[in-house]
Design an enzyme around this catalytic site. Structure first.
Site, PDB file in Angstrom:
ATOM      1  N   SER A 107       1.433  -1.123  -0.094  1.00 50.46           N
ATOM      2  CA  SER A 107       0.129   0.001   0.078  1.00 50.46           C
ATOM      3  C   SER A 107       1.456   1.617  -0.211  1.00 50.46           C
ATOM      4  O   SER A 107       1.524   1.400  -1.189  1.00 50.46           O
ATOM      5  CB  SER A 107      -1.000  -0.305   1.331  1.00 50.46           C
ATOM      6  OG  SER A 107      -1.866   0.727   0.889  1.00 50.46           O
TER       7      SER A 107
ATOM      8  N   HIS B 240      -7.433  -6.601   0.711  1.00 47.12           N
ATOM      9  CA  HIS B 240      -6.230  -5.520   0.502  1.00 47.12           C
ATOM     10  C   HIS B 240      -5.047  -5.775   1.648  1.00 47.12           C
ATOM     11  O   HIS B 240      -3.848  -5.513   1.078  1.00 47.12           O
ATOM     12  CB  HIS B 240      -6.703  -3.588   0.836  1.00 47.12           C
ATOM     13  CG  HIS B 240      -5.319  -2.876   0.806  1.00 47.12           C
ATOM     14  ND1 HIS B 240      -4.667  -2.807  -0.348  1.00 47.12           N
ATOM     15  CD2 HIS B 240      -5.525  -1.636   1.721  1.00 47.12           C
ATOM     16  CE1 HIS B 240      -3.720  -1.774  -0.076  1.00 47.12           C
ATOM     17  NE2 HIS B 240      -4.196  -0.687   1.373  1.00 47.12           N
TER      18      HIS B 240
END
Length: 260
Positions: free
Chosen positions: A86, A238
């Protein structure tokens, strides 16, 4: 800036960069496994974990912080695999594109180089700011305050790993919330470059996540990372490394071990 880090194992360096509101501790289970084959260096990025705080928070500065750590540790750029998730993935991309000679390979988990709309972080910021640290007596109270804004228990537990007691027994957050709130747009910034990163690159995306789209896979990623592959972990979101650690371990180990 001298970043806090944890080093274990021997062999080729595998450097790990966490995501927004994360710390190196989030990676310890996988780091211990990888340490059987690599010298694993898990890092707290600026304004996170036990690393120093700063009012400035940009990908250029964070990449420079990591380069300074490479210098401090005397790492050989021809051997380093840099892995980022990320926000940490964007730091890794920025470093790779700006200083390709400092890396051998790049691994990016569930983030694309394009601009990321950070409005989805509004509830998280509101929840963190809703916790009255001055009156907080225990973690349960903090969880109850977070729950007013964040309905997902797993996200709250992830955030609560940042809560700690100071020497005077009061609670505090490890992240620099003021700086991160002020620089949230910069955290979503697009990663660009005039020259692509030509070395081997692995992108790992969660099949349930929209952080890497089909357009990213077909256009944005190959444009900057032409020698890349994108692997999808079908049942993960995610936080792919937390949801599918065995698969991430396998993919990264195979990629980092290969001779190119």
């Amino acid at each position: 800036m001298q970043l806090h880090y944890r080093e274990q194992g021997q062999g080729r360096p595998l450097v790990i960069l966490h995501g927004l509101f994360g710390t190196l501790d989030n990676w310890q289970s996988l780091a211990r496994r990888w340490a059987e084959q690599f010298c694993v260096i898990a890092v707290d990025l600026r304004n996170h974990g036990r690393s120093p705080h700063s009012d400035e928070h940009s990908y250029e500065l964070m990449a420079q912080d990591v380069l300074e750590l490479f210098d401090t540790l005397g790492l050989d750029g021809s051997q380093i695999t840099l892995l980022g998730h990320s926000m940490g993935g964007k730091v890794a991309m920025r470093l790779a594109l700006s200083h390709p000679e400092r890396l051998a390979k790049l691994v990016v988990l569930d983030i694309a180089p394009r601009f990321s709309d950070m409005r989805h972080q509004d509830d998280i910021l509101a929840g963190l700011q809703a916790v009255n640290l001055a009156q907080l007596e225990n973690r349960q109270q903090a969880d109850e305050a977070l729950a007013q804004h964040i309905k997902w228990p797993d996200v709250r537990q992830f955030l609560l790993k940042n809560l700690y007691r100071r020497d005077d027994n009061t609670f505090a957050w490890r992240p620099n919330l003021a700086a991160l709130t002020a620089e949230m747009e910069a955290i979503g910034a697009e990663i660009t470059a005039e020259t692509p990163f030509l070395k081997p690159t692995l992108f790992i995306r969660g099949g349930k996540s929209d952080y890497i789209s089909t357009e990213d896979k077909l256009y944005h990623i190959p444009q900057l990372f032409p020698n890349s592959v994108v692997e999808t972990v079908v049942d993960a979101g995610h936080w792919v490394h937390a949801e599918a650690p065995d698969k991430v371990y396998e993919l990264v180990t195979t990629f980092a071990s290969a001779n190119y």
